[in-house]
Design an enzyme around this catalytic site. Structure first.
Site, PDB file in Angstrom:
ATOM      1  CE  LYS A   1      88.125 -50.876   3.538  1.00 33.39           C
ATOM      2  NZ  LYS A   1      89.124 -50.935   2.453  1.00 33.39           N
TER       3      LYS A   1
ATOM      4  CG  ASP B   1      95.769 -41.223  -0.182  1.00 34.37           C
ATOM      5  OD1 ASP B   1      95.616 -41.922   0.843  1.00 34.37           O
ATOM      6  OD2 ASP B   1      96.691 -41.407  -0.994  1.00 34.37           O
TER       7      ASP B   1
ATOM      8  CG  ASP C   1      92.112 -52.962   5.032  1.00 38.05           C
ATOM      9  OD1 ASP C   1      91.156 -53.753   5.066  1.00 38.05           O
ATOM     10  OD2 ASP C   1      92.831 -52.824   4.032  1.00 38.05           O
TER      11      ASP C   1
ATOM     12  NE  ARG D   1      96.376 -37.472   1.777  1.00 40.61           N
ATOM     13  CZ  ARG D   1      96.586 -38.680   2.286  1.00 40.61           C
ATOM     14  NH1 ARG D   1      95.714 -39.207   3.120  1.00 40.61           N
ATOM     15  NH2 ARG D   1      97.662 -39.371   1.951  1.00 40.61           N
TER      16      ARG D   1
ATOM     17  CG  ASP E   1      93.054 -43.119   7.930  1.00 38.16           C
ATOM     18  OD1 ASP E   1      93.523 -44.094   8.559  1.00 38.16           O
ATOM     19  OD2 ASP E   1      93.560 -42.709   6.867  1.00 38.16           O
TER      20      ASP E   1
END
Ligand code: 5GP
Ligand code: MG
Length: 178
Positions: free
Chosen positions: A134, A162, A106, A168, A103
């Protein structure tokens, strides 16, 4: 909806349902061109990737297999820090073309550990596909083959991701306010 309230925070819309759908379709077509005739194994990292994977793979119109895994991280006994495990991978990936579906990347720590673990099982090719990245926060060198969106370092929720277990099911991606 331009803003949503999740648990105790307000979030504002940042990527709409239409924008996601269009971009996911583009990435799926790109993957389909690259992976035609190969029968790739998609390894979907739960929980956050379930919505992305469902949309992405329904746009991937070639034979493929799909496996769902969990990644668990815990503080190891040694001072070396966090230990990561990939749970639930039942297929033999030796010699296969494997595409990890995530998903969000980071710091990149999780993905870096997951690729290390999977590489040790000698796949023929190992690719990374992430809905979100990111880029300003990545701390490790990662070759991300497919990415849908680059986003700033703010906390987001929705489309599978979430906030404390909630949000979600939101069909779009929302960024925390303030
Ligand atoms: P990394 O190891 O790349 O630092 O962390 C990746 C994980 O952090 C993701 O799989 C996700 O669980 C979590 N994460 C990072 N940023 C966000 C965010 O903005 N929203 C949500 N919901 N989870 C995030
Ligand atoms: Mg995740």
């Amino acid at each position: 909806m331009d803003t949503v309230f999740v648990k105790d925070k307000t979030f504002s819309i940042s990527i709409t349902q239409d924008e996601i759908a269009e971009r996911v379709q583009t990435i799926a077509r790109e993957m389909a061109q690259d992976l035609e005739g190969i029968n790739p194994l998609f390894v979907v990292i739960l929980n956050g990737s379930f919505v992305f994977a469902a949309d992405l793979l329904r746009e991937f119109n070639h034979p493929c297999e799909v496996s769902f895994v969990r990644v668990s991280s815990y503080e190891g006994m040694q001072s070396t820090g966090t230990v990561t495990e990939v749970l639930g991978l039942t297929q033999d990936i030796k010699g296969r073309t494997v595409v990890i579906i995530e998903d969000i990347i980071d710091s990149g720590t999780t993905m870096s550990r997951v690729t290390e673990i999977l590489k040790a099982q000698s796949p023929a090719d190992l690719r990374i596909c992430s809905l979100l990245v990111k880029p300003d926060n990545i701390k490790v060198a990662l070759d991300i083959d497919y990415r849908c969106f680059e986003i700033p370092n703010d906390f987001i929720v929705g489309y599978g991701l979430d906030y404390d277990g909630l949000g979600r099911n939101l069909p779009a991606i929302y960024t925390v306010c303030e």
